[in-house]
Design an enzyme around this catalytic site. Sequence first.
Site, PDB file in Angstrom:
ATOM      1  N   GLU A 197       0.759  -1.355   0.067  1.00  0.00           N
ATOM      2  CA  GLU A 197      -0.021   0.137   0.236  1.00  0.00           C
ATOM      3  C   GLU A 197       0.901   1.385   0.026  1.00  0.00           C
ATOM      4  O   GLU A 197       0.599   2.264   0.767  1.00  0.00           O
ATOM      5  CB  GLU A 197      -0.960  -0.086   1.071  1.00  0.00           C
ATOM      6  CG  GLU A 197      -1.808  -1.091   1.091  1.00  0.00           C
ATOM      7  CD  GLU A 197      -2.904  -1.234   2.063  1.00  0.00           C
ATOM      8  OE1 GLU A 197      -2.664  -0.417   3.205  1.00  0.00           O
ATOM      9  OE2 GLU A 197      -3.872  -2.142   2.347  1.00  0.00           O
ATOM     10  N   GLU A 254      -5.301  -7.337  -1.382  1.00  0.00           N
ATOM     11  CA  GLU A 254      -6.229  -7.768  -0.122  1.00  0.00           C
ATOM     12  C   GLU A 254      -7.766  -7.342  -0.454  1.00  0.00           C
ATOM     13  O   GLU A 254      -7.773  -6.402  -1.390  1.00  0.00           O
ATOM     14  CB  GLU A 254      -5.826  -6.730   1.006  1.00  0.00           C
ATOM     15  CG  GLU A 254      -4.242  -7.123   1.435  1.00  0.00           C
ATOM     16  CD  GLU A 254      -3.960  -6.035   2.484  1.00  0.00           C
ATOM     17  OE1 GLU A 254      -4.798  -5.409   2.997  1.00  0.00           O
ATOM     18  OE2 GLU A 254      -2.786  -5.867   2.824  1.00  0.00           O
TER      19      GLU A 254
END
Length: 560
Positions: free
Chosen positions: A174, A273
């Site tokens: 991320e 995810e």
Amino acid sequence: MKTLYSLMLTGALLAGSTAAVAQTAYKSLNFLYSISGTRTASGMHNRQPIATPSTYTNRVQAITGQYPALWSSDFLFEQSEINNRWAMTNEAKAQWAQGALINLMFHACPPTQAEPCQWEGGIKSSLTNAQWQELITDGTQLNRNWKARLDAIVPYLHDLKNNGVEVLFRPLHEMNQGVFWWAGRPGPNGTARLYQITHDYLRNTKGLTNLIWVWNVQDFGSLASDLANYNPGSSYWDVLSLDMYYTDGQGYSTAKYNAMLNAAGGKPIAIGECEVLPSPSLLASQPKWSFFMGWSELVFEKNSNTTIQNTFWANNVLVRDEMPGWGSGGSTPTAPNIAYRRPVSVSSSENSTNTGDKAVDADGNTRWASSYANNQYLYVDLGATYSINRVRLAWEAAYAKDYQVQVSTDNVTWTTVKDVWGKSAAAPDDHTGLNARGRYVKVYCINRATQYGFSLYELEVYGTSVVTATRAATMPVQEGRAASSLAIYPNPTSGMLQVQLPAAQQSSKVVLRNAQGQEVLRKTTNGPTFALDLSHLPAGIYWLTVAGAASQTAQKVVKL
């Protein structure tokens, strides 16, 4: 539940799609290329505690009867998790041997702090601009701190490499998410630069050529520009993944999908995810997602059991039983370490801490140490007879200058399968290409290299189980059926159960029930052998029923 027809159809489609794929050095990466546009591999992350490193994978299996095609875990940052990194590594090897894709993350403590650290104020913290500049400048203290932080996970990644395991490695995930200390810094000297430094250090300096590099971003409304501003460069990553948390309220939008395809430039894309699982219809409309990975507990909070089943049972979603398998990885076998936590006997131990069981616990920080004398031994009982092809010994500084590796089927007569004379350093010994048969494996230490005793961090044994004709013939058959050549081993077992089917039952439905008659596991087979993972089940008596087209056989299984 997937039908046998769907499993066969999937295999045929995969076989037909692989030929046109440009080959890389990685069979699992080649596989992702091969399914592009036709199938998506299912996946599940297993967060804390990694002492039980397949908790959430097993929850999926309990609901669907199928294991996800991708298994994931994390090196993490708390002391309790750091202590169990070897348990996680051993599970990664076992999952790879069962055909799973392996994904690993690293929520790393900042280089301004020591390890372990906390979530708040540690993982979720920030560096000043001056600290960041120091971090990405080679040779500075923070730069050295970061490389030392990476050094802490290198032994585990090296162990996976030594066992032929390819790892989808997702560090600094991320990158456009500013809540983490490493993230939220766009541009060539931002997070992308630290990713490059990490890649070059682990691959070029540490020689970790088994890592498949995953570049990962989150699904913000700024995704299109983030993909340009955080890109480390195409030579630094192999797979582009997007964490899907509906951050912009749009979810699995066509715009995000197209932005990922454009940024990937033909490389695989993945859902790194997610909490809301992608539906089969969504994956049909966005077929280039190579895998999705559910985030642990969130999957069960955000999806009903029916929703989970619909996704994992879909014909365009792959589960572990539908994976092609990874073979032997060249000269390095990829089966699980069959000495792991098996009973050990030793000639002596120097104290009550460095005992024999420490040599088979998959923990590189513990060890067996003998008394300060020559002619000492350690042997492990594998619980069944195996065809042994590899023995790996990780020595401590007090290593054996001269030693033998021996095997035995009865713990009485021993055969030497490897002689080592004049060893001159404490480096690990990896004896591959062995052709031995035995239930017991002994390291007979003859002469010491130091004034101390003999000391082993780890004894690892690899091979395939052997079921003798006598044992196969005497296995009880229940329910009034005729005897067959159904064979299961090892039995009792604490984890993996190998099943060998008779020819008439190689296309069968397999059901495992507990002593109360409750179904705890189900699968469909289409081959002579397969494995069942019982590690998540309570100890006790179970019944394994195999039903083919013309016959049915049941066998008692003891779970330790």
